[in-house]
Design a protein around this motif. Sequence first.
Motif: not given
Length: 379
Positions: A7-12, A97-105, A359-362
């Motif tokens: 599912q997360i790969l599909r959100q890449r 910006d990366a931290h917020s992206t990962m927590v948001l998603h 790395a954002l998807t990881d």
Amino acid sequence: MNEVHQQILRQRNEILQTWRKLHSLAEPSWKEKETSGFIREKLRDQGLPVQTYENHFGLTAEIKGRKPDVIALRADLDALVQEVNGTLRPNHSCGHDAHSTMVLHTALHLARCAGRLNHTIRFIFQPAEEKGQGALQMMKDRALDDVKLLVGIHLRPRSEIPFRQAAPVIIHGSAANLTGVIKGTPAHASRPEDGNNAIEAAACLIQTIRGIRLKSSHSHSVKITELHSGGNATNIIPDTARFTFDMRADTNEAMEELMEKALQAVEKTAEWTGTAIHSKVEDFLPAASFHPKAVDVAKNAIVSTLGEQNLVPVCRSPGGEDFHFYALKNPHIASTMIGLGCDLQPGLHHPDMTFNQEALTDGTEILTKMVLQADPLEW
């Protein structure tokens, strides 16, 4: 958990688009209006209730569980202000910006689990990490009410953690600044006996502070990072000097001793040189403290995502983080900060910092799995 991966790969692509948007919005501490607004709308579009605050742009969102005990993820919103290509401007060179992206998603993904979770899941987007004040503000606003487990995530330089690897805990040291003003007596350079040179007093202070030794064996450093005299005439004995010393220690106890001895050095220097020195310790950041159970859950999520061979047991960093105020002020909360390898170079806070956005998807997958694995446990 393989379903989470797919599912997360599909959100890449969506994850990358979010990061690009947040990267372009880069706003300094306490001024994260557009950043906060973008995240707020994304959360509300997914049906998550959002709590905002009157005096800053931090926010929280929740997925209600069967019980009020909370598992929380924290991200930081602000950018640094630094010179980039000759222009002073906000710049995301610390990865917020990366931290917020990962927590948001992670929030957007877990929203699908509403009604099926034991714990309430809270997502904390805090302002002003770069000022060392955002965590303290969020605690004042009761963002940690009922929190039993708190987890953060931070991009790491490739010198610390290679790409596609991660650590379940980052061990930051404590940091603080000693700032002050030295007041001497002005005089013409041809009559130095009539004055009291503030720069000479500063030189004495530098040597005195460099001689500090701690009783404990903990590592520490203290170094001059700023020194300015009060005038620019070449034939005047300066009567004013402003200084800043950067102080580092690997534990809060060592930092407390270092601060005490630095202030004693100021007093001695003022006495020896006959100057008045007004100084204070500011910008304190505590050393990391972590909970073994929180580290174990983060470790399992990393192994589940990246494999046992890509688990880095611990990441030790010379930097500081205001995330650790949460644990310092709330020792009953289990907490840890995950270090994410992302081929970050040339380094954090460098104006030309880049990282591998894959790395954002990881990171999103690690955080999502960590919450799902922590949820059935008692905290």
